[in-house]
Design an enzyme around this catalytic site. Structure first.
Site, PDB file in Angstrom:
ATOM      1  N   GLU A 125      31.740  26.361  45.364  1.00  0.00           N
ATOM      2  CA  GLU A 125      31.204  26.010  46.930  1.00  0.00           C
ATOM      3  C   GLU A 125      29.856  27.118  47.417  1.00  0.00           C
ATOM      4  O   GLU A 125      29.069  26.324  47.835  1.00  0.00           O
ATOM      5  CB  GLU A 125      32.540  25.785  47.268  1.00  0.00           C
ATOM      6  CG  GLU A 125      33.606  24.854  46.746  1.00  0.00           C
ATOM      7  CD  GLU A 125      34.737  25.296  45.969  1.00  0.00           C
ATOM      8  OE1 GLU A 125      34.268  26.854  45.632  1.00  0.00           O
ATOM      9  OE2 GLU A 125      35.921  25.563  46.567  1.00  0.00           O
ATOM     10  N   TYR A 173      34.467  40.867  37.859  1.00  0.00           N
ATOM     11  CA  TYR A 173      35.249  40.110  38.113  1.00  0.00           C
ATOM     12  C   TYR A 173      34.976  39.946  39.753  1.00  0.00           C
ATOM     13  O   TYR A 173      34.673  38.557  39.594  1.00  0.00           O
ATOM     14  CB  TYR A 173      36.563  40.481  38.433  1.00  0.00           C
ATOM     15  CG  TYR A 173      37.094  39.692  37.226  1.00  0.00           C
ATOM     16  CD1 TYR A 173      36.425  39.770  35.841  1.00  0.00           C
ATOM     17  CD2 TYR A 173      38.807  40.341  36.393  1.00  0.00           C
ATOM     18  CE1 TYR A 173      36.934  39.828  34.351  1.00  0.00           C
ATOM     19  CE2 TYR A 173      38.994  40.320  35.745  1.00  0.00           C
ATOM     20  CZ  TYR A 173      38.617  40.245  34.345  1.00  0.00           C
ATOM     21  OH  TYR A 173      38.673  39.405  33.211  1.00  0.00           O
ATOM     22  N   CYS A 207      35.410  30.128  51.026  1.00  0.00           N
ATOM     23  CA  CYS A 207      34.640  29.273  50.586  1.00  0.00           C
ATOM     24  C   CYS A 207      34.467  28.636  52.248  1.00  0.00           C
ATOM     25  O   CYS A 207      33.250  27.578  52.854  1.00  0.00           O
ATOM     26  CB  CYS A 207      34.824  27.955  48.949  1.00  0.00           C
ATOM     27  SG  CYS A 207      34.317  29.259  47.875  1.00  0.00           S
TER      28      CYS A 207
HETATM   29  N1  THU Z   1      36.820  28.913  42.234  1.00  0.00           N
HETATM   30  C1  THU Z   1      36.033  28.458  43.224  1.00  0.00           C
HETATM   31  O1  THU Z   1      34.963  28.477  41.692  1.00  0.00           O
HETATM   32  N2  THU Z   1      36.474  27.605  43.751  1.00  0.00           N
HETATM   33  C2  THU Z   1      36.564  28.129  44.875  1.00  0.00           C
HETATM   34  O2  THU Z   1      37.249  27.326  45.724  1.00  0.00           O
HETATM   35  C3  THU Z   1      38.299  28.843  44.176  1.00  0.00           C
HETATM   36  C4  THU Z   1      38.384  29.523  43.125  1.00  0.00           C
HETATM   37  C5  THU Z   1      36.578  29.667  40.924  1.00  0.00           C
HETATM   38  C6  THU Z   1      36.683  31.266  41.882  1.00  0.00           C
HETATM   39  C7  THU Z   1      36.706  32.030  39.553  1.00  0.00           C
HETATM   40  O3  THU Z   1      35.786  31.447  38.393  1.00  0.00           O
HETATM   41  C8  THU Z   1      38.136  30.710  39.639  1.00  0.00           C
HETATM   42  O4  THU Z   1      38.113  29.390  40.218  1.00  0.00           O
HETATM   43  C9  THU Z   1      39.271  31.442  39.445  1.00  0.00           C
HETATM   44  O5  THU Z   1      39.802  31.031  40.122  1.00  0.00           O
END
Ligand code: THU
Length: 176
Positions: free
Chosen positions: A75, A68, A115
């Site tokens: 972003e 994980y 991010c």
């Molecule tokens: N995730 C993003 O891509 N951007 C964010 O700002 C928050 C979370 C993704 C990470 C993971 O693949 C999924 O969303 C669940 O957390």
């Protein structure tokens, strides 16, 4: 003791009427990228699109992994790719959207702290605000004028530069 107040102004739009053709194509890119996200573990797809000062737009989406923590947010995929191929062009905007269980979110979702930190780095690098567009369903958009408004008291590289310029007598003793 002195209290310090922090405040920020965001714009909420419930349709796309006020946005330019360029902004609309950025939104379109983020929404398309979202549908291509690789999120088999969370089913939470995120799409991003970065706009550069030269008009180039770069998409990104979240990439998950069976291990994980090895995955990366949408972003950061977009920002790192933009910086990899256009290292000297300021980032001017970032659009973000979410798709969960085949539903583009009704309300907007804000980016995670990591991010924000990465986006803030490029904002500071180019001394140019990055406008952030959080896209919800049915043309809902929350516009945030800069990344620093999302990250008060951010950790800045200036701190590290100041350490670098300190005199040898201020520097921590080297081991041995
Ligand atoms: N995730 C993003 O891509 N951007 C964010 O700002 C928050 C979370 C993704 C990470 C993971 O693949 C999924 O969303 C669940 O957390």
């Amino acid at each position: 003791m002195k209290k310090i107040t922090y405040s920020a102004v965001f714009e909420f739009h419930d349709n796309y009427r006020k946005f330019s053709t360029e902004e609309l194509s950025l939104f379109d890119m983020a929404q398309n990228a979202c549908l291509q996200a690789y999120a088999p573990y969370s089913q939470f797809q995120v799409g991003a699109a970065v706009l550069l000062q030269n008009g180039v737009m770069i998409p990104g989406n979240n990439q998950e992994n069976a291990a994980y923590p090895s995955g990366l947010c949408a972003e950061r995929v977009a920002l790192f790719y933009a910086s990899a191929i256009h290292p000297n062009v300021p980032v001017t905007a970032l659009a973000i959207t979410i798709n969960y269980s085949n539903t583009i979110f009704d309300s907007v979702v804000a980016p995670c702290g990591a991010c924000r930190q990465v986006a803030a780095e490029y904002e500071q690098k180019f001394n140019h605000n990055i406008r952030v567009y959080l896209l919800g369903r049915n043309e809902k958009v929350l516009v945030i004028p800069s990344v620093k408004t999302l990250l008060p008291l951010l950790f800045s590289g200036d701190v590290l530069k100041n350490f670098g310029s300190s005199s040898p007598t201020d520097a921590p003793a080297s081991p041995g």
